[in-house]
Design a protein around this motif. Sequence first.
Motif, short mmCIF file in Angstrom:
data_model
loop_
_atom_site.label_atom_id
_atom_site.label_comp_id
_atom_site.label_asym_id
_atom_site.label_seq_id
_atom_site.Cartn_x
_atom_site.Cartn_y
_atom_site.Cartn_z
N ARG A 156 -80.06 -24.32 57.31
CA ARG A 156 -80.54 -25.16 56.29
C ARG A 156 -81.49 -26.19 56.73
O ARG A 156 -82.17 -26.63 55.84
CB ARG A 156 -79.30 -25.76 55.49
N LEU A 157 -81.44 -26.41 58.03
CA LEU A 157 -82.42 -27.50 58.63
C LEU A 157 -83.74 -26.77 58.96
O LEU A 157 -84.66 -27.67 59.29
CB LEU A 157 -81.86 -28.20 59.78
N THR A 202 -82.88 -27.07 51.33
CA THR A 202 -81.78 -26.80 51.98
C THR A 202 -80.72 -26.33 50.91
O THR A 202 -79.20 -26.17 51.08
CB THR A 202 -81.03 -28.34 52.39
#
Length: 223
Positions: A156-157, A202
């Motif tokens: 997600r990052l 994200t």
Amino acid sequence: MTTVLIADDQPLQRFGFRMLLESQDDMTVLGEASNGSEAIRMTSELHPDVVLMDIRMPGLDGIEATRRIAATGDRTRVLILTTFDLDEYAYAGLRAGASGFLVKDARPEELLSGIRSVASGEAVVAPSLTRRLLDAYARHLPAGEGTVDVSRPDARLSTLTEREREILTVIGKGWTNTEIATRLHLAESTVKTHVGRILAKTGSRDRIQAVILAYDTKLVEPS
């Protein structure tokens, strides 16, 4: 017009909410559910903008109902109602995917404002209060619960730019857009653009979920 589903096991409570909401020109109540299972079914059928979700209901409770509604990916957002502003149920509700929470003794105008905010995609809980809430309970989570293996990059990052990662970190610390703009020497419109991109990249439903992500990925530690 903002459409609302009321989920509460107390008939008198549902009646009071309905009377208040239907007194507004921009709100309409699509239905009432008396437990979590009914709330899930009626959300699937009616697709309300907001579910006003009680936590303690017989059978399937509001936490699990929120989790299942959020998991569908539908546009419906959940506003949790709780008795205390810092109890563990409110925390669990946010982690389950709720867009915010209010105490049941909130003033009518606070409830109406909260519903409108959630419907527009904003988080009801002020960032500073979100931080206080998460701090209060993150320290009491069993080891590994709700967290990721920090030795491995979180997907997600991975798509965030360095600036977006920086802004996600300070969102997790409870900074408002105005504070971010001032402290990082950015225009507030630029901050809003960055926040929107962070949520999209994200997969965070709203700012509260971004704060939880910052904790889960260890960008922010409980103070």
